[in-house]
Design an enzyme around this catalytic site. Sequence first.
Site, PDB file in Angstrom:
ATOM      1  CG  ASP A 112     136.000  28.596 -36.454  1.00 56.77           C
ATOM      2  OD1 ASP A 112     135.438  28.486 -37.603  1.00 56.77           O
ATOM      3  OD2 ASP A 112     136.721  28.085 -36.011  1.00 56.77           O
ATOM      4  CG  HIS A 254     136.554  34.034 -35.059  1.00 57.23           C
ATOM      5  ND1 HIS A 254     137.869  34.242 -35.396  1.00 57.23           N
ATOM      6  CD2 HIS A 254     136.270  33.122 -34.448  1.00 57.23           C
ATOM      7  CE1 HIS A 254     138.683  33.045 -34.712  1.00 57.23           C
ATOM      8  NE2 HIS A 254     137.518  32.644 -34.078  1.00 57.23           N
TER       9      HIS A 254
END
Length: 303
Positions: A112, A254
């Site tokens: 993400d 991430h």
Amino acid sequence: VQTEQPLRLNRFDYNKFYMRKNAARRISYSRTNRKGGRIMFKRKSDPGWAAVLAAFGLLLGAAAPWFALVLSIPPPAVQADAQVLTEEDGPSPSPQVQSGDGQPKLIALTFDDGPRRSTTTALLDGLAERGVKATFFLIGKQLETNEDVVRRMDEEGHQVGIHTFDHVRLTGLNKADFDAQVDRTRQLLKNILGHNDFLLRPPYGLMDDGIRRHAGCPIILWSIDPEDWKDQNTVRVTEHVVNGARDGAIILMHDIFPESVDAAFQIVDRLHQQGYLFVTVEQLFAARCLPLEAGRTYSDAYP
Ligand code: NI
């Protein structure tokens, strides 16, 4: 190296003669001129070095195709993950990549908050080396300066999804505000990639009925969250994911932190050793014959 060669030649015309005559036969020259002393030694050493260099060059030349061949052979990881893509008409996966019921162990890496050029590019490089496909949930406002990175994801077989335009909470938004975050990002991705089949991951995993109504695509959450953003500790994140890994899991990470990128590589390498195949979210659910439907939420594809 040869400047000393004529030094005492006048005293050894015999040698001089033989040096020329036997230039291509160094061995017989040295054998028949043992009394040539210093000159003979130097002459002998020079072609010696030349011969060594020539032989080394020949060896390198002969070995080059082998190096090329070795480099061109993908490591086992590549072959293992490639099997999933050819599963339908290819050979069945080897036993060590199968879970108890004979199905291969599949797992999905998702990232993400990108793209971030430096870290995302490094991640794509390492995933390519390992033959691994992942899924990226992207921030709309970061697309304009990273279109080439997004295109590379798509071209290299990764899946792309939406993570809103400004990384905001989607809960409680009306349709217009929701579209300003999700549909705006969808249109940007469509313009860059030329297709329009993007999954949605709402920031913070926050869900409500409005999101389900407005999404217009499947909503993907996760089942393994190492909270890599918290301490950005490669070792801890790696251990968390490897220890929690199971067939059908979706891992949340991430790709905006170098430590997370390093952790991802270690996770891939260690789970490869355990026989896992890394697939995109779409491939994961397709392999389990679980259709992804718009407006529905998915956190895993556990058997
Ligand atoms: Ni996020």
